[in-house]
Design a protein around this motif. Structure first.
Motif, mmCIF file in Angstrom:
data_model
loop_
_atom_site.group_PDB
_atom_site.id
_atom_site.type_symbol
_atom_site.label_atom_id
_atom_site.label_comp_id
_atom_site.label_asym_id
_atom_site.label_seq_id
_atom_site.Cartn_x
_atom_site.Cartn_y
_atom_site.Cartn_z
ATOM 1 N N GLY A 135 0.797 -1.221 0.000
ATOM 2 C CA GLY A 135 0.000 0.000 0.000
ATOM 3 C C GLY A 135 0.825 1.263 0.000
ATOM 4 N N PHE A 136 1.718 1.409 0.953
ATOM 5 C CA PHE A 136 2.491 2.645 1.015
ATOM 6 C C PHE A 136 3.481 2.782 -0.137
ATOM 7 N N PRO A 137 4.178 1.721 -0.558
ATOM 8 C CA PRO A 137 5.044 1.894 -1.728
ATOM 9 C C PRO A 137 4.269 2.373 -2.961
ATOM 10 N N HIS A 171 -6.008 11.274 -4.277
ATOM 11 C CA HIS A 171 -7.183 10.472 -4.615
ATOM 12 C C HIS A 171 -7.068 9.062 -4.038
ATOM 13 N N ALA A 172 -5.926 8.416 -4.235
ATOM 14 C CA ALA A 172 -5.744 7.040 -3.769
ATOM 15 C C ALA A 172 -5.728 6.960 -2.246
ATOM 16 N N HIS A 173 -5.057 7.902 -1.597
ATOM 17 C CA HIS A 173 -4.986 7.895 -0.129
ATOM 18 C C HIS A 173 -6.383 8.077 0.467
ATOM 19 N N ALA A 228 5.513 11.636 3.560
ATOM 20 C CA ALA A 228 6.629 10.970 4.242
ATOM 21 C C ALA A 228 6.330 10.760 5.723
ATOM 22 N N ASP A 229 5.730 11.760 6.369
ATOM 23 C CA ASP A 229 5.363 11.618 7.784
ATOM 24 C C ASP A 229 4.362 10.491 7.981
ATOM 25 N N TRP A 230 3.317 10.447 7.138
ATOM 26 C CA TRP A 230 2.320 9.388 7.243
ATOM 27 C C TRP A 230 2.994 8.029 7.082
ATOM 28 N N GLY A 231 3.874 7.926 6.099
ATOM 29 C CA GLY A 231 4.577 6.661 5.861
ATOM 30 C C GLY A 231 5.449 6.246 7.034
ATOM 31 N N ARG A 232 6.146 7.200 7.620
ATOM 32 C CA ARG A 232 7.017 6.903 8.767
ATOM 33 C C ARG A 232 6.189 6.430 9.968
ATOM 34 N N TRP A 233 5.097 7.145 10.260
ATOM 35 C CA TRP A 233 4.259 6.741 11.391
ATOM 36 C C TRP A 233 3.541 5.429 11.105
#
Length: 156
Positions: free
Chosen positions: A27-29, A41-43, A125-130
């Protein structure tokens, strides 16, 4: 009581960890590779797909782990259930404090008419890190719950 609660907690913990691990593996990649308008849109699409499933699984894991910590006939199992509860609670806290606000913010955006100025890449990037941090915690909670079951298995 234990015969019902133990598998239920393992199921909820396993589903929680599995979904978050899936977001890390795929999902995140995918989201990170999209251009900003497609990302928004996807998020927004993905962010609503796991409610109320994930909150129920995480809160169920926390409550179940606490109950099992009290009910377990083995001290080592109780300790592992306490660790599982703390790790699952940390996952819930990160979700509520870091990921949910970003999810709600993204849902308010119009991908066709993005406002000027917001730091989309920084928020992404913050969302991905958390999300990565809460994924590790959820998997660690599952490992703690499995260790608790192993500690109980010595009684059988």
């Amino acid at each position: 009581m234990l015969a019902v609660l133990i598998p239920l907690v393992l199921l909820m913990s396993g589903l929680s960890a599995g979904v978050l691990l899936g977001t890390q593996l795929g999902g995140f990649p995918l989201l990170a590779a999209l251009p900003t308008d497609r990302y928004v849109h996807a998020h927004a699409f993905f962010a609503t797909r796991y409610d109320p499933f994930m909150p129920i699984c995480f809160v169920g894991t926390v409550v179940g782990d606490i109950a099992l910590a009290v009910l377990a006939p083995e001290a080592a199992a109780s300790g592992f259930y306490i660790v599982g509860a703390v790790l699952a609670l940390a996952t819930v806290t990160i979700s509520l404090v870091k990921n949910v606000p970003t999810n709600k913010w993204v849902q308010t955006l119009d991908p066709e008419n993005l406002p000027e100025g917001p730091d989309y890449e920084g928020k992404r990037a913050d969302w991905g890190r958390w999300n990565r941090n809460r994924s590790y915690l959820a998997v660690a909670a599952l490992v703690a719950n499995c260790a608790a079951l192993a500690a109980l298995a010595v009684l059988i």
